[in-house]
Design a protein around this motif. Structure first.
Motif, short mmCIF file in Angstrom:
data_model
loop_
_atom_site.label_atom_id
_atom_site.label_comp_id
_atom_site.label_asym_id
_atom_site.label_seq_id
_atom_site.Cartn_x
_atom_site.Cartn_y
_atom_site.Cartn_z
N CYS A 77 0.77 10.34 -6.06
CA CYS A 77 1.31 10.33 -4.71
C CYS A 77 1.44 11.77 -4.21
O CYS A 77 2.05 12.60 -4.88
CB CYS A 77 2.67 9.63 -4.72
N PRO A 78 0.84 12.11 -3.07
CA PRO A 78 0.93 13.47 -2.56
C PRO A 78 2.34 13.84 -2.09
O PRO A 78 2.65 15.03 -1.95
CB PRO A 78 -0.06 13.48 -1.39
N GLU A 79 3.17 12.87 -1.89
CA GLU A 79 4.52 13.14 -1.39
C GLU A 79 5.49 13.47 -2.52
O GLU A 79 6.22 14.44 -2.45
CB GLU A 79 5.00 11.92 -0.59
N CYS A 80 5.49 12.63 -3.57
CA CYS A 80 6.47 12.83 -4.64
C CYS A 80 5.82 13.23 -5.96
O CYS A 80 6.53 13.59 -6.90
CB CYS A 80 7.34 11.58 -4.82
N GLY B 294 0.80 -1.22 0.00
CA GLY B 294 0.00 0.00 0.00
C GLY B 294 0.83 1.27 0.00
O GLY B 294 0.30 2.33 0.28
N HIS B 295 2.12 1.15 -0.31
CA HIS B 295 3.00 2.30 -0.28
C HIS B 295 3.43 2.71 -1.68
O HIS B 295 3.43 1.89 -2.61
CB HIS B 295 4.24 1.99 0.56
N CYS B 296 3.79 3.96 -1.82
CA CYS B 296 4.29 4.47 -3.10
C CYS B 296 5.58 3.75 -3.45
O CYS B 296 6.49 3.69 -2.64
CB CYS B 296 4.53 5.98 -2.99
N ASP C 25 2.85 6.16 2.48
CA ASP C 25 1.69 5.32 2.73
C ASP C 25 0.49 5.87 1.96
O ASP C 25 0.00 6.96 2.25
CB ASP C 25 1.40 5.29 4.23
N ARG C 26 0.03 5.10 0.98
CA ARG C 26 -1.07 5.55 0.13
C ARG C 26 -2.43 5.06 0.61
O ARG C 26 -3.40 5.12 -0.14
CB ARG C 26 -0.83 5.07 -1.31
N THR C 27 -2.52 4.61 1.85
CA THR C 27 -3.78 4.12 2.40
C THR C 27 -4.85 5.20 2.31
O THR C 27 -4.63 6.34 2.71
CB THR C 27 -3.60 3.69 3.87
N GLY C 28 -6.00 4.85 1.75
CA GLY C 28 -7.11 5.79 1.64
C GLY C 28 -7.11 6.56 0.34
O GLY C 28 -8.09 7.24 0.02
N LEU C 29 -6.04 6.50 -0.42
CA LEU C 29 -5.99 7.19 -1.71
C LEU C 29 -6.50 6.28 -2.81
O LEU C 29 -6.37 5.06 -2.72
CB LEU C 29 -4.55 7.59 -2.03
N ALA C 30 -7.06 6.89 -3.86
CA ALA C 30 -7.49 6.10 -5.01
C ALA C 30 -6.25 5.54 -5.70
O ALA C 30 -5.18 6.15 -5.67
CB ALA C 30 -8.26 6.99 -5.98
#
Ligand SMILES: [Zn+2]
Length: 67
Positions: free
Chosen positions: A61-64, A43-45, A51-56
């Protein structure tokens, strides 16, 4: 294998037997640990590990910012 020398007996164990007895459970535990680690990363980028939990699944990825 045992050799009788007078009143005492010596027990000869080839060194690969205790090595194998230690290596087999170690190998099995290592494999189980690797599998658990891989599952955790599911579940990770893949780029930054966020941690991409909860993302479609299609969301960036909101981080990178990568897919
Ligand atoms: Zn990322």
């Amino acid at each position: 294998m045992s050799v009788r020398t007078g009143s005492s007996s010596l027990l000869f164990i080839p060194l690969w037997i205790p090595l194998l007895l230690a290596a087999v459970p170690t190998g099995l535990l290592w494999r189980a640990d690797r599998r658990a680690a891989r599952r955790e990363h599911a579940g990770h980028c893949p780029h930054c590990g966020y941690d991409r939990t909860g993302l479609a699944t299609t969301a960036k990825c909101p981080e990178c910012g990568r897919g």
